[in-house]
Design a protein around this motif. Structure first.
Motif, short mmCIF file in Angstrom:
data_model
loop_
_atom_site.label_atom_id
_atom_site.label_comp_id
_atom_site.label_asym_id
_atom_site.label_seq_id
_atom_site.Cartn_x
_atom_site.Cartn_y
_atom_site.Cartn_z
N THR A 1 -24.58 37.30 -40.67
CA THR A 1 -24.21 37.95 -42.02
C THR A 1 -24.77 39.80 -41.54
OG1 THR A 1 -26.36 37.94 -42.91
CG2 THR A 1 -24.88 35.99 -43.35
N GLY A 2 -23.41 39.92 -42.43
CA GLY A 2 -23.49 42.03 -42.42
C GLY A 2 -22.22 42.55 -41.38
N ASN A 3 -21.96 41.79 -40.40
CA ASN A 3 -21.16 42.20 -39.64
C ASN A 3 -20.73 41.88 -38.67
OD1 ASN A 3 -21.40 41.17 -36.57
ND2 ASN A 3 -23.80 41.82 -37.25
N LEU A 4 -19.30 41.82 -38.34
CA LEU A 4 -18.13 40.99 -37.52
C LEU A 4 -18.21 40.80 -36.00
CD1 LEU A 4 -15.46 42.82 -39.91
CD2 LEU A 4 -16.30 40.50 -40.29
N GLN A 5 -18.89 41.60 -35.91
CA GLN A 5 -19.35 41.32 -34.22
C GLN A 5 -20.24 39.78 -33.50
OE1 GLN A 5 -18.69 43.88 -32.34
NE2 GLN A 5 -17.85 44.88 -34.94
N GLU A 6 -19.87 39.32 -32.60
CA GLU A 6 -20.08 38.25 -32.52
C GLU A 6 -21.57 38.09 -32.67
OE1 GLU A 6 -20.15 35.56 -28.57
OE2 GLU A 6 -19.72 37.61 -27.70
N CYS A 7 -22.02 37.41 -33.45
CA CYS A 7 -23.65 36.24 -33.32
C CYS A 7 -24.67 35.96 -31.88
CB CYS A 7 -23.63 35.94 -34.13
SG CYS A 7 -25.56 35.77 -34.67
N LYS A 8 -25.16 36.95 -31.62
CA LYS A 8 -25.95 36.86 -30.48
C LYS A 8 -26.90 35.38 -29.82
CE LYS A 8 -23.07 39.36 -27.43
NZ LYS A 8 -22.44 38.45 -27.13
N LYS A 9 -27.13 35.22 -31.64
CA LYS A 9 -28.63 35.12 -31.90
C LYS A 9 -28.45 32.91 -31.21
CE LYS A 9 -30.62 37.72 -35.11
NZ LYS A 9 -30.92 38.03 -36.73
N GLU A 10 -27.84 32.96 -30.48
CA GLU A 10 -28.26 31.72 -30.30
C GLU A 10 -28.97 30.58 -30.03
OE1 GLU A 10 -25.08 31.31 -27.53
OE2 GLU A 10 -23.45 32.01 -27.57
N LYS A 11 -28.13 28.73 -30.51
CA LYS A 11 -29.43 28.40 -30.45
C LYS A 11 -28.48 27.05 -29.51
CE LYS A 11 -32.78 29.24 -33.88
NZ LYS A 11 -33.51 28.82 -35.26
N LYS A 12 -28.73 25.66 -29.43
CA LYS A 12 -28.66 24.74 -29.39
C LYS A 12 -28.07 23.59 -29.95
CE LYS A 12 -26.98 25.37 -25.36
NZ LYS A 12 -25.42 25.98 -24.41
N MET A 13 -26.80 22.73 -30.74
CA MET A 13 -27.11 22.46 -31.81
C MET A 13 -26.56 20.92 -31.60
SD MET A 13 -24.92 22.71 -34.83
CE MET A 13 -26.38 23.99 -36.15
N ASN A 14 -26.76 20.16 -31.96
CA ASN A 14 -26.31 18.37 -31.98
C ASN A 14 -25.84 18.60 -32.32
OD1 ASN A 14 -28.29 17.50 -29.11
ND2 ASN A 14 -29.56 16.94 -30.40
N CYS A 15 -23.87 17.80 -32.43
CA CYS A 15 -22.68 18.18 -32.90
C CYS A 15 -22.97 15.91 -33.63
CB CYS A 15 -21.15 17.49 -32.53
SG CYS A 15 -21.65 19.77 -32.17
N THR A 16 -22.63 15.78 -34.10
CA THR A 16 -23.04 14.37 -35.90
C THR A 16 -21.12 13.88 -35.96
OG1 THR A 16 -23.27 15.32 -37.74
CG2 THR A 16 -25.07 14.62 -35.79
N GLY A 17 -20.82 12.44 -35.98
CA GLY A 17 -19.72 12.31 -36.49
C GLY A 17 -18.99 12.57 -35.46
N SER A 18 -17.33 13.24 -35.90
CA SER A 18 -16.34 13.88 -35.50
C SER A 18 -16.31 14.69 -35.53
CB SER A 18 -15.22 13.11 -37.46
OG SER A 18 -15.44 13.63 -37.66
N MET A 19 -17.29 15.55 -35.28
CA MET A 19 -17.40 16.72 -35.65
C MET A 19 -17.34 16.79 -33.69
SD MET A 19 -19.85 18.83 -37.90
CE MET A 19 -20.95 17.71 -38.11
N ASN A 20 -15.88 16.81 -32.67
CA ASN A 20 -15.73 16.87 -31.57
C ASN A 20 -15.79 18.39 -30.35
OD1 ASN A 20 -13.27 17.47 -32.69
ND2 ASN A 20 -12.33 15.49 -31.64
N GLN A 21 -15.54 19.47 -31.39
CA GLN A 21 -15.55 20.39 -30.73
C GLN A 21 -16.40 21.80 -31.70
OE1 GLN A 21 -11.70 22.05 -31.23
NE2 GLN A 21 -10.55 19.96 -31.46
N CYS A 22 -16.54 22.48 -29.96
CA CYS A 22 -17.76 23.88 -30.58
C CYS A 22 -16.14 25.05 -31.42
CB CYS A 22 -18.10 24.04 -30.03
SG CYS A 22 -19.05 23.24 -28.94
#
Length: 204
Positions: free
Chosen positions: A123-144
């Motif tokens: 939050t607080g800026n419009l630049q790409e957020c670099k604090k990345e982790k990995k997330m397992n998608c569930t159900g119908s969420m078939n895209q990133c």
């Protein structure tokens, strides 16, 4: 000539009566009920759209009643990021003032679907957020997806957000432009994409 005019008037009246109707119209950004009025529609379909959003421990539920078209009808979607979740469902009916139904969302499918996406929340800026982790998608969420923009949430709190996570196809198609409780003030970047797994590496 008079007969022709009369015939055309009858045809016009028939077309209007067949292809137009009335629906209940109204919305609430932070409630499951809303005050409604009657509105003229260009078709015979009405809609009640329900929306759920979760942001940093706060839950918002929103509802919208309006005219509808085939593109909207039956659309449902979900989005998941590190500190948030967004779900919606558009339920349609056919007939004059038929959208009397209340707030409703289909049951959520929590089962992992095999897709893993980068997730980040800044939050607080419009630049790409670099604090990345990995997330397992569930159900119908078939895209990133990745979204960056100036947004107002259902509690009327405005802020700049840069987020990444999992998303369903319908959510990607409608994104925040069609959200009930979330208002886009300025969109800087939005992208939905599919990751392909290849020998342990992910690529678009």
């Amino acid at each position: 000539m008079k007969n022709l005019v009369a015939l055309l008037f009858m045809i016009s009246a028939f077309v209007i009566s067949v292809f137009s109707s009335k629906c209940y119209s109204g919305f609430s950004r932070n409630s499951t009920t809303c005050n409604v009025s009657e509105t003229e529609c260009l078709g015979d379909r009405c809609m009640t759209a329900s929306q759920y959003s979760y942001n940093n421990g706060i839950v918002y539920k929103s509802i919208l009643k309006s005219c509808a078209n085939d593109t909207m009808c039956g659309a449902k979607g979900s989005m998941l990021v590190e500190n948030g979740k967004f779900r919606f469902f558009m339920n349609c009916c056919i007939g004059k003032l038929c959208n009397t139904d209340g707030y409703q969302l289909p049951p959520e499918d929590p089962a992992p679907n095999g897709l893993e996406c980068p997730t980040a929340y800044c939050t607080g800026n419009l630049q790409e957020c670099k604090k990345e982790k990995k997330m397992n998608c569930t159900g119908s969420m078939n895209q990133c997806f990745e979204f960056r923009g100036d947004v107002t949430d259902p509690g009327d709190t405005e802020g700049n957000f840069s987020v990444k996570g999992c998303i369903s196809s319908d959510s990607c198609k409608f994104n925040f432009d069609s959200a009930i409780g979330v208002s886009e003030i300025k969109k800087k970047f939005v992208n939905c994409y599919t990751l392909h797994h290849d020998k342990g590496n992910f690529s678009e």
